[in-house]
Write a protein that holds these residues in place. Structure first.
Motif, PDB file in Angstrom:
ATOM      1  N   GLY A 162       0.793  -1.224   0.000  1.00  0.00           N
ATOM      2  CA  GLY A 162       0.000   0.000   0.000  1.00  0.00           C
ATOM      3  C   GLY A 162       0.826   1.275   0.000  1.00  0.00           C
ATOM      4  O   GLY A 162       0.441   2.269   0.615  1.00  0.00           O
ATOM      5  N   VAL A 168       1.704   3.109  -2.720  1.00  0.00           N
ATOM      6  CA  VAL A 168       1.337   4.039  -3.792  1.00  0.00           C
ATOM      7  C   VAL A 168      -0.173   4.200  -3.779  1.00  0.00           C
ATOM      8  O   VAL A 168      -0.913   3.220  -3.944  1.00  0.00           O
ATOM      9  CB  VAL A 168       1.827   3.539  -5.162  1.00  0.00           C
ATOM     10  CG1 VAL A 168       1.339   4.462  -6.284  1.00  0.00           C
ATOM     11  CG2 VAL A 168       3.355   3.461  -5.188  1.00  0.00           C
ATOM     12  N   LYS A 169      -0.632   5.424  -3.618  1.00  0.00           N
ATOM     13  CA  LYS A 169      -2.045   5.703  -3.390  1.00  0.00           C
ATOM     14  C   LYS A 169      -2.945   5.260  -4.546  1.00  0.00           C
ATOM     15  O   LYS A 169      -4.015   4.686  -4.322  1.00  0.00           O
ATOM     16  CB  LYS A 169      -2.234   7.206  -3.147  1.00  0.00           C
ATOM     17  CG  LYS A 169      -3.668   7.643  -2.943  1.00  0.00           C
ATOM     18  CD  LYS A 169      -3.754   9.146  -2.685  1.00  0.00           C
ATOM     19  CE  LYS A 169      -5.192   9.601  -2.500  1.00  0.00           C
ATOM     20  NZ  LYS A 169      -5.268  11.072  -2.251  1.00  0.00           N
ATOM     21  N   HIS A 170      -2.538   5.535  -5.767  1.00  0.00           N
ATOM     22  CA  HIS A 170      -3.457   5.373  -6.895  1.00  0.00           C
ATOM     23  C   HIS A 170      -3.374   4.015  -7.581  1.00  0.00           C
ATOM     24  O   HIS A 170      -4.243   3.684  -8.386  1.00  0.00           O
ATOM     25  CB  HIS A 170      -3.195   6.479  -7.934  1.00  0.00           C
ATOM     26  CG  HIS A 170      -3.398   7.858  -7.388  1.00  0.00           C
ATOM     27  ND1 HIS A 170      -4.631   8.333  -6.992  1.00  0.00           N
ATOM     28  CD2 HIS A 170      -2.510   8.862  -7.152  1.00  0.00           C
ATOM     29  CE1 HIS A 170      -4.503   9.569  -6.544  1.00  0.00           C
ATOM     30  NE2 HIS A 170      -3.226   9.909  -6.624  1.00  0.00           N
ATOM     31  N   GLU A 182      -3.640  -0.019  -8.192  1.00  0.00           N
ATOM     32  CA  GLU A 182      -4.543  -1.081  -7.721  1.00  0.00           C
ATOM     33  C   GLU A 182      -3.821  -2.077  -6.802  1.00  0.00           C
ATOM     34  O   GLU A 182      -4.456  -2.807  -6.046  1.00  0.00           O
ATOM     35  CB  GLU A 182      -5.151  -1.825  -8.915  1.00  0.00           C
ATOM     36  CG  GLU A 182      -6.293  -1.102  -9.597  1.00  0.00           C
ATOM     37  CD  GLU A 182      -5.819   0.038 -10.500  1.00  0.00           C
ATOM     38  OE1 GLU A 182      -6.375   1.156 -10.374  1.00  0.00           O
ATOM     39  OE2 GLU A 182      -4.916  -0.182 -11.322  1.00  0.00           O
ATOM     40  N   SER A 209       0.313  -2.337  -4.762  1.00  0.00           N
ATOM     41  CA  SER A 209       1.669  -1.791  -4.686  1.00  0.00           C
ATOM     42  C   SER A 209       2.405  -2.340  -3.475  1.00  0.00           C
ATOM     43  O   SER A 209       1.799  -2.720  -2.475  1.00  0.00           O
ATOM     44  CB  SER A 209       1.645  -0.261  -4.611  1.00  0.00           C
ATOM     45  OG  SER A 209       1.112   0.187  -3.378  1.00  0.00           O
ATOM     46  N   THR A 262       4.315  -1.764  -8.610  1.00  0.00           N
ATOM     47  CA  THR A 262       2.911  -1.362  -8.666  1.00  0.00           C
ATOM     48  C   THR A 262       2.173  -2.194  -9.703  1.00  0.00           C
ATOM     49  O   THR A 262       2.771  -2.668 -10.678  1.00  0.00           O
ATOM     50  CB  THR A 262       2.752   0.126  -9.026  1.00  0.00           C
ATOM     51  OG1 THR A 262       3.351   0.378 -10.304  1.00  0.00           O
ATOM     52  CG2 THR A 262       3.398   1.015  -7.977  1.00  0.00           C
TER      53      THR A 262
END
Length: 237
Positions: free
Chosen positions: A19, A21-23, A25, A27, A40
């Motif tokens: 988790g 990388v925010k964007h 699906e 990571s 990612t």
């Protein structure tokens, strides 16, 4: 005997943080010793044109190294206008390795792209990318299942990779840069969680190696993969 003082069959410290990388699906940031790779996963709702109408999905990968991931600055490939042969070879390996653990029919006609960016390199970057890339892929597949975009799990098994080689006349696992650059034999082993072979890359950098030596390296690889799969499970728990 080893520069780090590790035993012949001892892995470097492995950590996988999810988790990051925010964007994306899926990571994770995988650290194996001083090799750090950001992985990612991106879900695309259509498969490549060559799979149109087949009902099958696809998993592919891209790989890159930041300019100061190594001891001296490496020029960005975008600045030269083309990818190096090493880059193309590695990202194809990552894609092949990850597809081996996927039921492409269960994935449906969509593609998952795994991006692997080396933040810091100290040997074994392609192996770290495969191991971390699988975690990002697993998270992305979970998202598809949760949203009910797919009805059955497309992930068949864990996939991980580890380097092994003959250094100073001794078989060792998980080579760091100082070992990799001086190894007489160098190999990369990709296995499933069940211990099945996906791909083996081996070459004699110095003298030729025997079948017995290859077997000893495979034994070490199996031990290393167990540790990596345990780290994958811990990161996802």
């Amino acid at each position: 005997m080893r520069p780090s003082g590790r035993k012949l069959d001892e892995m470097r410290r492995v950590s996988i943080e999810t988790g990051v990388v925010k964007h994306a699906e899926g990571s994770c940031l995988i650290r194996i010793g001083d090799t750090h790779v950001l992985c990612t996963a991106t879900i695309e709702d259509k498969a490549p044109p060559f799979l149109k109408g087949t009902g099958l999905g696809w998993v592919t990968a891209e790989y890159g190294m930041l300019p100061r991931a190594t001891h001296s600055r490496t020029r960005r490939e975008a600045a030269t206008g083309k990818q190096q042969g090493r880059t193309v070879e590695i990202q194809r390996l990552i894609g092949r390795a990850l597809r081996a653990g996927v039921d492409r029919a269960a994935l449906g006609e969509r593609q998952i792209v795994i991006d692997c960016d080396v933040l810091q390199a100290d040997g074994g970057t392609r192996c770290a990318a495969i191991t971390g890339g699988w975690v990002a892929l697993r998270i992305a597949a979970n998202r598809l299942l949760t949203s009910r975009a797919i009805v059955s799990d497309p992930i068949l098994d864990h996939v991980a990779a580890v380097s092994c080689g003959i250094y100073a006349g001794q078989p060792i696992v998980d080579l760091e840069y100082l070992e990799d650059s001086a190894a007489g034999t160098d190999g990369n082993f990709v296995l499933t969680g069940a211990g099945k072979l996906v791909e083996v890359q081996m070459s004699a950098e110095g003298s030729a190696f025997s079948r017995d030596e290859m077997g000893r390296l495979l034994d070490l690889a199996e031990l290393g993969i167990r540790d990596l799969v345990t780290a994958q499970k811990a990161a996802l728990s």
